[in-house]
Design an enzyme around this catalytic site. Sequence first.
Site, PDB file in Angstrom:
ATOM      1  N   ALA A 123      14.048  -7.059  -3.169  1.00  0.00           N
ATOM      2  CA  ALA A 123      14.278  -7.426  -1.969  1.00  0.00           C
ATOM      3  C   ALA A 123      14.470  -6.278  -0.999  1.00  0.00           C
ATOM      4  O   ALA A 123      15.580  -5.862  -0.908  1.00  0.00           O
ATOM      5  CB  ALA A 123      15.322  -8.604  -1.874  1.00  0.00           C
ATOM      6  N   GLY A 130      10.881  -4.446   8.683  1.00  0.00           N
ATOM      7  CA  GLY A 130       9.911  -4.243   7.945  1.00  0.00           C
ATOM      8  C   GLY A 130       9.643  -2.886   7.019  1.00  0.00           C
ATOM      9  O   GLY A 130      10.293  -2.577   6.094  1.00  0.00           O
ATOM     10  N   GLU A 242       3.979   1.151  -7.067  1.00  0.00           N
ATOM     11  CA  GLU A 242       3.534  -0.216  -6.053  1.00  0.00           C
ATOM     12  C   GLU A 242       2.492  -0.321  -5.193  1.00  0.00           C
ATOM     13  O   GLU A 242       1.495  -0.991  -5.252  1.00  0.00           O
ATOM     14  CB  GLU A 242       4.651  -0.485  -5.320  1.00  0.00           C
ATOM     15  CG  GLU A 242       4.622  -1.797  -4.481  1.00  0.00           C
ATOM     16  CD  GLU A 242       5.701  -2.065  -3.694  1.00  0.00           C
ATOM     17  OE1 GLU A 242       5.487  -3.284  -2.756  1.00  0.00           O
ATOM     18  OE2 GLU A 242       6.714  -1.480  -4.047  1.00  0.00           O
ATOM     19  N   ARG A 243       2.117   0.850  -4.453  1.00  0.00           N
ATOM     20  CA  ARG A 243       0.944   1.119  -3.697  1.00  0.00           C
ATOM     21  C   ARG A 243      -0.274   1.609  -4.571  1.00  0.00           C
ATOM     22  O   ARG A 243      -1.316   0.896  -4.043  1.00  0.00           O
ATOM     23  CB  ARG A 243       1.253   2.212  -2.624  1.00  0.00           C
ATOM     24  CG  ARG A 243       2.410   1.835  -1.667  1.00  0.00           C
ATOM     25  CD  ARG A 243       2.958   2.772  -0.661  1.00  0.00           C
ATOM     26  NE  ARG A 243       3.919   2.334  -0.063  1.00  0.00           N
ATOM     27  CZ  ARG A 243       4.923   3.168   0.731  1.00  0.00           C
ATOM     28  NH1 ARG A 243       4.763   4.366   0.557  1.00  0.00           N
ATOM     29  NH2 ARG A 243       5.671   2.588   1.404  1.00  0.00           N
ATOM     30  N   HIS A 338     -22.656 -15.305   3.556  1.00  0.00           N
ATOM     31  CA  HIS A 338     -22.426 -16.674   2.958  1.00  0.00           C
ATOM     32  C   HIS A 338     -22.939 -17.705   4.077  1.00  0.00           C
ATOM     33  O   HIS A 338     -22.881 -18.846   3.716  1.00  0.00           O
ATOM     34  CB  HIS A 338     -21.120 -17.053   2.584  1.00  0.00           C
ATOM     35  CG  HIS A 338     -21.061 -16.705   0.791  1.00  0.00           C
ATOM     36  ND1 HIS A 338     -21.015 -15.291   0.567  1.00  0.00           N
ATOM     37  CD2 HIS A 338     -21.100 -17.244  -0.259  1.00  0.00           C
ATOM     38  CE1 HIS A 338     -20.765 -15.191  -0.802  1.00  0.00           C
ATOM     39  NE2 HIS A 338     -21.145 -16.383  -1.259  1.00  0.00           N
ATOM     40  N   GLY A 339     -22.689 -17.319   5.623  1.00  0.00           N
ATOM     41  CA  GLY A 339     -22.880 -18.176   6.546  1.00  0.00           C
ATOM     42  C   GLY A 339     -21.706 -19.168   6.578  1.00  0.00           C
ATOM     43  O   GLY A 339     -20.406 -19.019   6.157  1.00  0.00           O
TER      44      GLY A 339
END
Length: 380
Positions: A123, A130, A242-243, A338-339
Site C-alpha cells: 500500500a 500518487g 516491479e517496473r 478490427h473496425g
Amino acid sequence: MFHDDRDLFRTSVRSFIAREITPYFEKWERAGVTDKAVFRKAGEAGLLALGVPEEFGGAGRPDFRFNAIVLEEMCRAGVLNAGLGISTHADVVVPYFVRYGTPAQRERWLPGLCSGELVGAIAMTEPDTGSDLAAIATRAVRDGDDYIVRGSKVFISNGINSDLVILVCRTGDRETARRDLSLLVVESGRAGFGRGRNLDKLGQHAADTAELFFDDVVVPAGNLLGEEGRGFYHLMAMLPQERLSIAVMALAHARTAFEQTLAYCKERHAFGRPIGSFQNSRFQLATMRTELDVTQAFIDAQIAAHAEGGLSAEEAAQAKWWCADLNSRVLTACVQLHGAYGYMEECAVGRAWRDGRAMSIYGGTNEIMKDIIGRRMLGV
C-alpha cells in the site's frame, strides 16, 4: 536465453492456466475479483515463490526469467486480469520479505505467502499522493512496543483479497521527508483495519483494487520490515523489479493482440479481398511487428541484467515507460484494424485495449519514468 528447464516450466504454467484460470476467468471478470482460492492453487503449482529459499517453502530460483514466463503465458492465454493479483503477490510483495525480513519474519510469513494461504499487497498510493512517495501522509507513531497507525490508501492491488499488507507510512518529522518513511506489515484482521469498496475500474476487472483504512491500528514493532526511516530507500531498491514486471506484461499483452489482429486481417474481407492485403494495413502490421521484435530484444537484455543483479532504476524506468507506451500504440492500431468489431465487448482485442491503458499509470506514471531517466542522465 530460455533453456530447457524454462521450457518445461512454461509448459507447466500453460497447463495451470488452462486448468485453473481460463475456465473461470469470465466469471471473475463479471464479479470484479479473482477467486482467492486460485492463490492456493498457484502456490501448489510453484508459481508464487520462485525466488524464495527452499527452507521457507519456495522454489529457490532467484531468476526473474521464470517470473517473466508466468506473465507472458497469462497474456498469451488472455487472462492477464486474473494474473495481475498473482504477479503483485509474487513479483512485488514477496521479494520484500525475502530481502528485508528478519529470520523470525521470514519464518512467520514466507511459508504462507509461498503456499498462497496468505495473499500479499503493498500500500503506497494515497488519495492525495500518487507517484510522489515522499509526500505520503499515513502515519505510524511509536507507542512502547507497538506502532499506532492512522491514515488511508487507495488503488491498492489485491486490496480485497489481501491478508498481509506492506504499508508505506511516515514514522518521523525530519526535514527530509523521504528519510521518515518506513514499511510495516499489517495483518488484515487487526482492529481498526478496514477495506473500502472494490473500485469499479474501466478495465482489468478481475484484478481487485480497493481503498484501505487504518483507524488507530495497533501494529507490533516486530512487524517493521527493514529499518525504520529507511522505507523510501527500500522502495527504490525494489521498484526496478516491479517496473520490469510491468514492462514484460505490457509487451506480452501487446504481442498477443498483434497476433490476433494479424489473423483477423488474413480472414476479414472488404471490397472482395482480405483487409491485410491493403497497403495501409500492411504498413501498420509491419510497424507493429518490427517495434515488438525490437522491444523484445531490449526486454530480454533487461531481464538478463536483472537476473545477474545489474538492472538499474534508470533502465527499469526505460523498460516500463517504453513498453507501456508501445502497448498503447499497438492496441490502438489493432482496434482500428478490427473496425467496429474491435469496439465490441466480445472482441478480445477491444478488451485488451481497455485493460492495457492502466499500464502507463501504475508502477509510477510514464511521465515519472522519463523524469527518473532525465535526472540520472543529467545528474540532477
